[in-house]
Design a protein around this motif. Structure first.
Motif: not given
Length: 95
Positions: A73-84
């Motif tokens: 749930q960490h924000p870096i995972e959410q941002v990373g998913e969008k970027l990938r």
């Protein structure tokens, strides 16, 4: 790391990442961090970590499962998913 040490690791990354390592790394790996890493190594060497992990596993992994869920749930995972999603050359998500 085990094949070529830090020099080989730096050869394998971008010049930008290497510059960041060389100029910012010392700000992250402080004497306090080194001391904490020594404590952790001691826990590994004296068996504390192994006993803790075995007990965690025997108890159904409640802490492990909770920490995994928090990490997802960490924000870096959410941002990373969008970027990938914007990178056609990146493979599918590991599950």
């Amino acid at each position: 790391m085990y094949e070529g040490g830090i020099a080989n690791e730096r050869f394998s990354i971008s010049d930008t990442a290497e510059y960041g390592d060389l100029t910012r790394g010392p700000r992250v790996i402080t004497p306090a961090v080194k001391e904490e890493m020594k404590k952790i190594l001691g826990e590994i060497q004296d068996g504390t970590f192994a006993r803790e992990w075995v007990a965690e596993d025997d108890n159904g992994r409640p802490t492990f499962t909770k920490l995994q869920a928090e990490g997802q749930q960490h924000p870096i995972e959410q941002v990373g998913e969008k970027l990938r999603g914007l990178m056609s050359w990146v493979g599918t998500k590991a599950t």
